[in-house]
Scaffold this active site. Structure first.
Site, PDB file in Angstrom:
ATOM      1  N   ASP A 535       0.795  -1.216   0.000  1.00  0.00           N
ATOM      2  CA  ASP A 535       0.000   0.000   0.000  1.00  0.00           C
ATOM      3  C   ASP A 535       0.836   1.279   0.000  1.00  0.00           C
ATOM      4  O   ASP A 535       1.290   1.723  -1.034  1.00  0.00           O
ATOM      5  CB  ASP A 535      -0.987  -0.003   1.175  1.00  0.00           C
ATOM      6  CG  ASP A 535      -1.989  -1.144   1.105  1.00  0.00           C
ATOM      7  OD1 ASP A 535      -1.594  -2.244   0.697  1.00  0.00           O
ATOM      8  OD2 ASP A 535      -3.159  -0.948   1.429  1.00  0.00           O
ATOM      9  N   GLU A 768      -4.766  -7.125  13.059  1.00  0.00           N
ATOM     10  CA  GLU A 768      -4.189  -6.979  11.723  1.00  0.00           C
ATOM     11  C   GLU A 768      -2.724  -6.564  11.785  1.00  0.00           C
ATOM     12  O   GLU A 768      -1.879  -7.030  11.020  1.00  0.00           O
ATOM     13  CB  GLU A 768      -4.991  -5.922  10.948  1.00  0.00           C
ATOM     14  CG  GLU A 768      -4.464  -5.626   9.559  1.00  0.00           C
ATOM     15  CD  GLU A 768      -5.206  -4.467   8.909  1.00  0.00           C
ATOM     16  OE1 GLU A 768      -5.103  -4.340   7.678  1.00  0.00           O
ATOM     17  OE2 GLU A 768      -5.872  -3.689   9.620  1.00  0.00           O
TER      18      GLU A 768
END
Length: 802
Positions: A535, A768
């Site tokens: 990302d 996460e």
């Protein structure tokens, strides 16, 4: 394909957009981009038919809801649970997994992927346990019978008994097949001894019945509805019972709807509440055999079977991962929950992906998008709240665990992914199939771009399967199925590799770069590289064809090496294996790698591209337009002309040559990698290795006004697992850094385990990512039992071969 060095040049992307039959008028329906790969489907292999297919027919395949059951068919009879909870002194409705629910804890503590699962949900003082069981007996319809035990209890010492006096559970059936009829077992309301709730018939399973059994005094109400919006069933129930903030109404029989496709049963009782719901298939006229089958999956017999199934799970878990004397009992609990929720989160989806067209194709066909072909997907999911769908980049890491638990399920999942390949060898990086999946994703992320890839992580698990087969670690039956699978899948794996080579190659031989970066953005501090999986990890400030992305180069080496191993296993190495060996030799050429990516001063590896560090976000006034007044927005400002150079941002990307074992064990450059990893001023913390070094100018920086740092410092388990794998590898290789690699390995392993375990018991979740600043606190999506479940393999010290 060709893997020789002479073939590693720049590919041609134009073929992606040609119509299959040329420039025909119907080309928008036959673009190469939405044409399936011309090879037999892997999921048509005999090994995925028969008993295997039937054994996986029913399952908890709707991971986006707290409890959802369906079949692995496009149009299924579905079941699920809705309940009324209490939050801030008000009644609230629960169905779809949402962070806003602020559930204290939820997830499958045990799940074997086939016929058993145990889930615990803690909702503001109410503990809801759901246990799922499948059985197959004589007389069953296709897929067998299943049962669900629901147990709801409250903490009476700390809760308002006026609000919590009665529990309200809503169990529903929803029929996706229009032609099938759901019928209420009305005698239940008139005859207290009758357990029948509903009945019906389907072509696949024959007649079926739904029963309920409980020793509690249950009050049952029901209603039938007709709706195409199965992802909005909670709203449907809420409207039927009225406002639930101050009180809970009762469902009323709806006599106006003669052919409902949704039946909802409201189960109300004083706490604690326990009910057994059983589904039996293959039924006909009432018979003693059907009654006996219901008895076998309810009450005391269900209790005994659930105890036995949990024992079987624990015994298999202990045998496969052998954590005795390796970690604490608390860590074992976390490892078991990580595996259970990963497997319990496997979903089945059916629908059509949305494929974005290039501007040229939009102009030609008058469309922005075209649909992919209708397809089914069986896949693990990263997280049940935000990410309850398939992710190609994540799936390879998932399978490192699943292949050790159930090889057949692993092959089934990989086969579904490879069957999503189009004629050019491209696989969508995300799969959003069906309305339920679409309801959990922002619109801007739905469309997939066929020029863009994702790391080929499926090769991670395939390497383990190849090695295990070569070393006779599997049964003869398992080895035969793995070999048959690889023989069928090889043509697709080759095409996938060739797609990367053709479309992601750079200008220089052996160079690659991730396509899809925005070259025109004036809002992102550093243009994102979503395709890499990292990302906002900083790349060259000015994207372009000159870029050389280090991680993709290493992924290509990794894939070529795995393909070479598969050719040897299949016995066709002389035919194609030499080509992959040539590719492996080229991409593992240490001197060439250093020439292209090594910074001699720091001893670190970096990307290469058109770059400047003099970039910042500044506030600029906007013009007033119509009724919109002038305001301010953050705009990217470049303060010097970028130059072609190494991109000086130390982090996960820099460690790829180390993680893939390219660096010789005796090289001083290996020592430099260990220095960077173990340096507290750069990457090292007590909670894991950072994604980006503290010395980076973009460390912990927002990429836009609203895009918080993601891969700019936070600790991620998948990359820490790969770092540990490399440390473990180098700790067994003779060389001057062997003992140091072992020391760092042991400390990093303990840090990761301790932090994940501490967070789990403090928060109820596996996360996460983990905060590098705030004492390793869990961040992001939770529960995230996708690749963070690799903590179990870290506990077991089980790593893929480098």
């Amino acid at each position: 394909m060709s893997g020789s060095s002479s073939s590693l040049g720049t590919g041609n992307q134009s073929s992606l957009w040609r119509s299959v039959d040329g420039d025909d008028e119907e080309g928008d329906q036959q673009l190469r981009v939405n044409t399936p790969f011309p090879a037999p489907k892997i999921m048509d292999l005999p090994q995925f038919q028969g008993e295997h297919k039937e054994s996986l027919y029913w399952g908890t395949y709707r991971p986006h809801v707290y409890l959802g059951i369906r079949t692995r068919t496009p149009r299924s009879l579905m079941a699920g649970l809705i309940w009324i909870g209490v939050k801030d002194g008000k009644y609230v409705i629960r169905h779809v997994c949402e962070d806003s629910d602020e559930i204290s804890k939820y997830g499958w503590t045990h799940h074997n992927g086939r016929d058993y699962g145990n889930q615990v949900i803690v909702d503001h003082g109410m503990t809801l346990t759901t246990e799922f069981l499948k059985t197959k007996e004589d007389g069953c319809g296709y897929g067998g019978d299943w049962a669900l035990r629901i147990d709801a209890q409250i903490d009476k010492d700390n809760l308002d008994e006026e609000l919590w006096g009665t529990g309200h559970l809503f169990f529903y059936l929803a029929e996706e097949e229009d032609s099938n009829v759901l019928s209420i077992g009305r005698e239940k309301l008139d005859t207290p001894d009758s357990s029948l709730l509903a009945y019906g018939s389907r072509e696949d399973i024959g007649g079926w019945e739904l029963h309920i059994d409980s020793t509690d005094d249950l009050e049952i109400h029901y209603s039938g509805f007709r709706t195409p919006h199965f992802h909005k069933l909670a709203e449907l129930v809420q409207n039927a019972i009225g406002s639930h903030e101050t009180g809970v109404g009762l469902l009323q029989p709806d006599t106006s709807e003669n052919s409902p496709n949704v039946l909802v049963f409201q189960i109300s009782a004083k706490f604690p509440v326990r009910a057994d719901i059983s589904f039996v298939s293959g039924t006909g006229l009432p018979s003693s055999r059907d009654a006996e089958r219901v008895k076998n999956i309810t009450g005391k017999q269900l209790s005994n079977t659930l105890i036995e199934k949990q024992k079987e799970f624990d015994e298999k878990f202990n045998r496969l991962f052998n954590l005795t004397d390796k970690v604490s009992s608390e860590a074992v609990t976390v490892g078991r929950a990580a595996l259970g929720n990963l497997i319990g989160g496997i979903g089945y989806f059916y629908g059509q992906s949305k494929i974005s067209l290039t501007q040229d194709m939009r102009d030609k066909h008058g469309k922005d998008f075209v649909p992919y072909w209708p397809a089914e997907m069986y896949t693990a999911v990263p997280g049940r709240t935000t990410f309850p769908r398939g992710f190609l980049w994540d799936e390879g890491f998932h399978q490192l665990l699943i292949c050790r638990w159930d090889i057949k399920i692993c092959l089934d999942i990989i086969g579904h992914w490879l069957d999503m390949m189009n004629v050019d060898g491209w696989i969508p990086r995300e799969l959003v199939l069906g309305t339920e999946a679409l309801s959990k994703i922002p619109e801007e992320y739905v469309a997939q771009h066929p020029t863009n890839g994702n790391p080929p992580t499926l090769f991670l698990a395939l390497k383990d399967l190849v090695n295990g087969t070569s070393r006779n670690q599997f049964t003869t039956s398992e080895s035969n199925e793995i070999t048959s699978f690889l023989d069928s899948a090889f043509v697709r794996l080759e095409a996938w590799f060739q797609w990367f080579h053709n479309t992601q190659s750079g200008k220089d031989v052996s160079s690659y770069y991730w396509h899809g970066r925005d070259q025109t953005t004036n809002r992102q501090l550093n243009p994102q590289t979503l395709t890499s999986g990292f990302d906002d990890y900083p790349r060259a400030s000015h994207p372009g064809e000159e870029e050389r992305h280090l991680d993709l180069r290493c992924w290509m080496l990794f894939a070529a090496d795995r393909l070479n191993s598969i050719t040897k296993l299949l016995g066709n190495h002389n035919e194609v294996g030499n080509e992959y060996e040539s590719t492996v030799r080229l991409l593992s050429d240490f001197e060439l790698l250093n020439k292209m990516h090594l910074d001699d001063v720091s001893g670190a590896y970096f990307d290469f591209g058109n770059h400047t560090e003099k970039v910042r976000l500044v506030w600029r006034d906007t013009e007033s337009l119509g009724s919109n007044p002038a305001s301010q927005e953050l705009i990217r400002e470049v303060m010097e002309i970028p130059q072609l150079s190494l991109v000086p941002h130390l982090g996960y990307v820099s460690l790829f040559p180390f993680m893939t074992g390219i660096i010789p064990s005796e090289s001083p450059i290996l020592g430099k990698q260990l220095d960077h990893i173990f340096d507290r001023s750069e990457l090292w913390t007590d909670f894991g290795v950072l994604s980006l070094a503290k010395s980076s100018t973009l460390y912990d920086k927002y990429n836009t006004e609203h895009e918080a740092p993601y891969w700019r410092g936070s600790i991620w388990m998948n990359m820490n697992y790969m770092i540990l794998s490399a440390l473990h590898h180098y700790s067994t290789e003779d060389g001057p850094y062997k003992l140091r690699a072992r020391t760092i390995y042991e400390e990093l392993r303990q840090n990761l385990i301790r932090n994940v375990v501490d967070n789990y018991f403090k928060t109820g979740y596996i996360w996460e990512q983990y905060d590098q600043k705030n004492d390793g606190k869990g961040r992001g999506v939770h529960p995230f039992t996708g690749w963070t479940s690799l903590i179990l393999l870290i506990m077991a010290e089980t790593y893929p071969e480098i």
